[in-house]
Every structure is written in C-alpha cells, then in structure tokens.
Design a protein around this motif. Sequence first.
Motif, PDB file in Angstrom:
ATOM      1  N   SER A   1       0.847  -1.180   0.000  1.00 47.12           N
ATOM      2  CA  SER A   1       0.000   0.000   0.000  1.00 47.12           C
ATOM      3  C   SER A   1       0.888   1.236   0.000  1.00 47.12           C
ATOM      4  CB  SER A   1      -0.901   0.018   1.232  1.00 47.12           C
ATOM      5  OG  SER A   1      -1.617   1.240   1.282  1.00 47.12           O
TER       6      SER A   1
ATOM      7  N   ALA B   1      -0.519   4.218   0.154  1.00 51.13           N
ATOM      8  CA  ALA B   1      -1.361   5.266   0.731  1.00 51.13           C
ATOM      9  C   ALA B   1      -0.618   5.999   1.840  1.00 51.13           C
ATOM     10  CB  ALA B   1      -2.653   4.668   1.269  1.00 51.13           C
TER      11      ALA B   1
ATOM     12  N   VAL C   1      -2.985   8.309  -2.851  1.00 52.47           N
ATOM     13  CA  VAL C   1      -4.250   7.641  -2.573  1.00 52.47           C
ATOM     14  C   VAL C   1      -4.538   6.644  -3.695  1.00 52.47           C
ATOM     15  CG1 VAL C   1      -5.207   9.587  -1.272  1.00 52.47           C
ATOM     16  CG2 VAL C   1      -5.588   9.457  -3.730  1.00 52.47           C
ATOM     17  N   ALA C   2      -5.356   5.645  -3.382  1.00 57.01           N
ATOM     18  CA  ALA C   2      -5.756   4.669  -4.401  1.00 57.01           C
ATOM     19  C   ALA C   2      -6.653   5.360  -5.419  1.00 57.01           C
ATOM     20  CB  ALA C   2      -6.496   3.511  -3.747  1.00 57.01           C
ATOM     21  N   CYS C   3      -6.455   5.036  -6.685  1.00 56.56           N
ATOM     22  CA  CYS C   3      -7.305   5.573  -7.746  1.00 56.56           C
ATOM     23  C   CYS C   3      -7.600   4.459  -8.749  1.00 56.56           C
ATOM     24  CB  CYS C   3      -6.689   6.807  -8.401  1.00 56.56           C
ATOM     25  SG  CYS C   3      -5.088   6.558  -9.161  1.00 56.56           S
ATOM     26  N   LYS C   4      -8.293   4.803  -9.790  1.00 60.03           N
ATOM     27  CA  LYS C   4      -8.809   3.830 -10.751  1.00 60.03           C
ATOM     28  C   LYS C   4      -7.767   2.817 -11.239  1.00 60.03           C
ATOM     29  CE  LYS C   4     -10.952   3.596 -15.292  1.00 60.03           C
ATOM     30  NZ  LYS C   4     -11.340   4.354 -16.458  1.00 60.03           N
TER      31      LYS C   4
ATOM     32  N   GLY D   1      -4.517   2.377 -10.085  1.00 65.35           N
ATOM     33  CA  GLY D   1      -3.411   2.087  -9.171  1.00 65.35           C
ATOM     34  C   GLY D   1      -3.328   3.122  -8.072  1.00 65.35           C
ATOM     35  N   TRP D   2      -2.349   4.032  -8.193  1.00 64.58           N
ATOM     36  CA  TRP D   2      -2.104   5.043  -7.157  1.00 64.58           C
ATOM     37  C   TRP D   2      -1.970   6.413  -7.801  1.00 64.58           C
ATOM     38  CZ3 TRP D   2      -2.794   3.347  -2.413  1.00 64.58           C
ATOM     39  CH2 TRP D   2      -2.637   1.974  -2.181  1.00 64.58           C
ATOM     40  N   CYS D   3      -2.549   7.414  -7.163  1.00 64.08           N
ATOM     41  CA  CYS D   3      -2.450   8.796  -7.622  1.00 64.08           C
ATOM     42  C   CYS D   3      -1.815   9.623  -6.520  1.00 64.08           C
ATOM     43  CB  CYS D   3      -3.829   9.367  -7.949  1.00 64.08           C
ATOM     44  SG  CYS D   3      -4.562   8.625  -9.409  1.00 64.08           S
TER      45      CYS D   3
ATOM     46  N   HIS E   1       0.943   9.433 -11.205  1.00 63.01           N
ATOM     47  CA  HIS E   1       0.099   8.279 -11.521  1.00 63.01           C
ATOM     48  C   HIS E   1       1.010   7.058 -11.555  1.00 63.01           C
ATOM     49  CE1 HIS E   1      -3.435  10.649 -12.755  1.00 63.01           C
ATOM     50  NE2 HIS E   1      -2.530  11.515 -13.205  1.00 63.01           N
TER      51      HIS E   1
ATOM     52  N   ALA F   1      -0.582  -0.166 -10.453  1.00 63.42           N
ATOM     53  CA  ALA F   1      -0.424  -1.129  -9.366  1.00 63.42           C
ATOM     54  C   ALA F   1       0.703  -2.098  -9.703  1.00 63.42           C
ATOM     55  CB  ALA F   1      -1.728  -1.889  -9.147  1.00 63.42           C
TER      56      ALA F   1
ATOM     57  N   THR G   1      -7.581  14.147  -0.666  1.00 61.86           N
ATOM     58  CA  THR G   1      -8.290  13.086  -1.362  1.00 61.86           C
ATOM     59  C   THR G   1      -8.457  13.488  -2.812  1.00 61.86           C
ATOM     60  OG1 THR G   1     -10.459  14.042  -0.897  1.00 61.86           O
ATOM     61  CG2 THR G   1      -9.581  12.471   0.724  1.00 61.86           C
TER      62      THR G   1
END
Length: 172
Positions: A35, A37, A68-71, A73-75, A91, A94, A166
């Motif tokens: 993670s 995050a 943060v998690a996004c569509k 993977g991670w943003c 961007h 994952a 967020t």
Amino acid sequence: MVLSVMAMGMMAIRFGGSAAADESRAANVVATPVSLAGRWVGQYYGYGRSSDEKGCGETGCRMTFDVVACKDGWCGIAIKDDKSCGAIGLHLAAADAKTGEHIFTGRLEIAKGAAPYVVQAWHDADKETGAVELHFVGDTGSELLMYRRSYPFEATLARSGDAVCTLDKATS
C-alpha cells in the motif's frame, strides 16, 4: 566415457531436483500487495538545477505528495507550499502481485505545462528501523530505458504519515 556420462546424469538429477525445489518454494510464496497510501516527503534531483532556485541545488528540490488509491493504481496529489492540496501530479500503476516485486511504473508531472517524466518507483522498508521509502528514477519521453548510467529525474521519498488530501480535494 562411462564416468562422464554418469557425472552428467548425476548433475542433471541434482540440478533438475534443485530447480523443482525452487519452483515449489516460489509457488508457496504469497505476494503481499504494497500500500502506497499516505503522505510522502523527500528530495528530487534533476539535470540543469542551479543552486539559486528555491529549495534546489546540491540538496535537491523538495516535493510532497499525498498518495491515494485511484482507478488504475495510485495517484499522488501534490502538496503546495501553503500545505493545501494541489493537482494530481503522480500516476503509478499497481505493482504486479504475481511476481512479488514492489515495482510501480507511471508518470510524474512536477510543474504544470512541463514535460512529464516516465517513472519507475520501488517500495523499500528497512527491517531494522521500520522506515519506509519510495525510490524513483525517470526520464522525459515515451518510455523509461533502464539500461542508462544516469536519469534526468531521481527522488527518494519517505512516508511521513497519513494522506490528508483526497481525489475530491485535488485541484486541476
């Protein structure tokens, strides 16, 4: 001749058994997803930076992202100097959970309108201290060539806490 054939047969059995054991151990390894995050803070370095630029020079330039998690993977939401939420500038896809490697690929935009970097990042946790770092290398262009001696962009970010920003709070 008989001796060499026997030796080759024993080597085949020995190495074949070893390879089977390695495959068995690999099948039993459960890849745990990483993670990203949280808030990540650190220095980045690039070619052409002069020591009179704000926050740059020999010590690099400071950057902070709330990841943060996004569509896909991670943003990473850039944190402005006044500690408010900025634009999404990072961007990362994952990581491949099948391989067990914690390598992420993606794009990083440091400044609006500047050429984005194609980056590769890897997650590293110090077993003794528990410190967690995210290391980046990158280059402008359409792909990252890993067979380079140096990269126009390098950074090491340390996790400093939970993300405050967020996707809803990110500015465009």
